[in-house]
Write a protein that holds these residues in place. Structure first.
Motif, mmCIF file in Angstrom:
data_model
loop_
_atom_site.group_PDB
_atom_site.id
_atom_site.type_symbol
_atom_site.label_atom_id
_atom_site.label_comp_id
_atom_site.label_asym_id
_atom_site.label_seq_id
_atom_site.Cartn_x
_atom_site.Cartn_y
_atom_site.Cartn_z
ATOM 1 N N GLY A 76 -10.549 -9.282 8.177
ATOM 2 C CA GLY A 76 -10.173 -7.620 8.290
ATOM 3 C C GLY A 76 -9.033 -7.304 7.651
ATOM 4 N N GLY A 77 -8.949 -6.150 7.309
ATOM 5 C CA GLY A 77 -7.693 -5.554 6.318
ATOM 6 C C GLY A 77 -7.251 -6.710 5.568
ATOM 7 N N ASP A 78 -5.938 -7.182 5.790
ATOM 8 C CA ASP A 78 -5.409 -8.141 4.992
ATOM 9 C C ASP A 78 -5.490 -9.284 5.543
ATOM 10 O OD1 ASP A 78 -3.762 -7.537 6.954
ATOM 11 O OD2 ASP A 78 -1.649 -7.779 5.794
ATOM 12 N N ASN A 100 0.713 -1.194 -0.046
ATOM 13 C CA ASN A 100 0.132 0.130 -0.136
ATOM 14 C C ASN A 100 0.839 1.339 -0.032
ATOM 15 O OD1 ASN A 100 -2.512 -0.964 -0.344
ATOM 16 N ND2 ASN A 100 -2.878 -1.376 1.983
ATOM 17 N N ASP A 101 2.037 1.299 0.838
ATOM 18 C CA ASP A 101 2.659 2.474 0.862
ATOM 19 C C ASP A 101 3.594 2.892 -0.195
ATOM 20 O OD1 ASP A 101 1.946 2.804 3.456
ATOM 21 O OD2 ASP A 101 3.572 1.797 4.392
ATOM 22 N N GLU A 102 3.920 1.590 -1.098
ATOM 23 C CA GLU A 102 5.066 1.887 -2.041
ATOM 24 C C GLU A 102 4.251 1.803 -3.632
ATOM 25 O OE1 GLU A 102 8.124 -0.974 -1.884
ATOM 26 O OE2 GLU A 102 8.427 -0.559 0.157
ATOM 27 N N LEU A 103 3.031 1.063 -3.658
ATOM 28 C CA LEU A 103 2.664 0.924 -4.742
ATOM 29 C C LEU A 103 1.171 1.541 -4.757
ATOM 30 C CD1 LEU A 103 3.489 -2.692 -5.450
ATOM 31 C CD2 LEU A 103 4.754 -0.830 -6.056
ATOM 32 N N GLY A 104 0.462 2.103 -3.683
ATOM 33 C CA GLY A 104 -0.786 2.518 -3.791
ATOM 34 C C GLY A 104 -1.766 1.811 -3.270
ATOM 35 N N HIS A 105 -2.830 2.036 -2.641
ATOM 36 C CA HIS A 105 -4.136 1.228 -2.265
ATOM 37 C C HIS A 105 -4.745 0.586 -3.475
ATOM 38 C CE1 HIS A 105 -3.771 2.389 2.083
ATOM 39 N NE2 HIS A 105 -3.479 3.837 1.459
ATOM 40 N N GLY A 106 -4.667 1.120 -4.554
ATOM 41 C CA GLY A 106 -5.315 0.663 -5.753
ATOM 42 C C GLY A 106 -4.767 -0.905 -5.904
#
Length: 282
Positions: free
Chosen positions: A211-213, A178-184
């Motif tokens: 939940g989450g991942d 998520n941090d490096e490649l984005g939430h998409g």
């Protein structure tokens, strides 16, 4: 029968009458116009030609069973209209007698209830859609915690048989994705992980986004603890994602126990602990 014809032909409902042998001998003008057939064509069991093939056996059985006991009956079936369209019919029939109490056969009144069936079908569809939405994770399409709790009510407790396995699946390095490649990209990873879980588990297994991942799979009907690792290996092999930048894997923790004496919460807790231990070995 002359009295029947005189009164029945003016009636807006579909009317029929049978003799003491159970064969239909009279149909009113409303029935014949609805069917687009002659009286001779409908007499005897000719009327059954218009009953939907899926309803025919049940329809005839209901009638003959009631006739044999001289009891009233109600039944619903689909009947072909003159234009070939099947309409839902409510058929209410009962025995008729002469002034001396002698049995003469049956008389029946039929109503077109297609609109009611249409409304009921629409309501049922809406209820199913609502249930699906309530129990489904919108992002991944697998179940959510609500589905998990609903499934637990039928899988665990007194009277349940066999063993149940629980798998706790955590996506490795998901925060970095998520941090490096984005939430998409993160969303796409979760969707593909969910698809991999569905592909490798059985149709009767329950897969939810916990939940989450994190995902949880509940696998009923296993023979014992020996089956659990085999299931986990299949999940590890299939629930992974190949990105241009990296390969995304999962860590799986497992637990299992007899369905009659185990609880879902305890098995999830044990599987979560095993997953955490595998991800963070001492």
């Amino acid at each position: 029968m002359e009295v029947f014809r005189a009164m029945a032909d003016a009636h807006p409902a579909l009317l029929w009458a049978s003799n003491t042998d159970g064969m239909c001998v009279e149909f009113n003008r409303t029935w014949l116009d609805f069917r687009g057939r002659s009286l001779d064509e409908e007499r005897g069991q000719g009327w059954l030609d218009g009953v939907h093939p899926d309803d025919r056996d049940r329809c005839l059985r209901t009638y003959t069973d009631a006739f044999g006991r001289h009891e009233a009956f109600e039944m619903e079936y689909r009947l072909a209209r003159a234009d070939g369209v099947f309409r839902w019919i409510l058929d209410v029939g009962g025995p008729r007698y002469d002034a001396m109490g002698s049995f003469l056969g049956y008389i029946g009144t039929c109503f077109d209830i297609t609109d009611r069936h249409t409304r009921e079908d629409m309501l049922l569809k809406a209820q199913r859609e609502l249930s699906r939405e309530v129990h489904t994770d919108a992002l991944t399409g697998v179940g959510n915690r609500s589905l998990l709790r609903t499934a637990a009510q039928s899988l665990f407790g007194a009277g349940s048989t066999g063993w149940v396995a629980v798998l706790f699946v955590d996506v490795d390095g998901f925060k970095a994705i998520n941090d490096e490649l984005g939430h998409g990209v993160g969303d796409q990873v979760l969707q593909q992980i969910a698809g991999g879980l569905l592909a490798v588990l059985r149709p009767g297994d329950v897969v939810v986004r916990y939940g989450g991942d994190e995902f949880v799979a509940v696998c009923p009907g296993i023979s014992g603890i020996g089956d659990v690792e085999e299931i986990a290996q299949r999940v590890r092999g299939r629930a992974s994602v190949e990105l241009p930048e990296r390969r995304v894997t999962v860590t799986v923790g497992t637990a299992a126990g007899p369905a009659s004496s185990s609880t879902l919460d305890a098995l999830i807790e044990d599987a979560d602990a095993e997953m955490y231990g595998a991800k963070h070995p001492v």
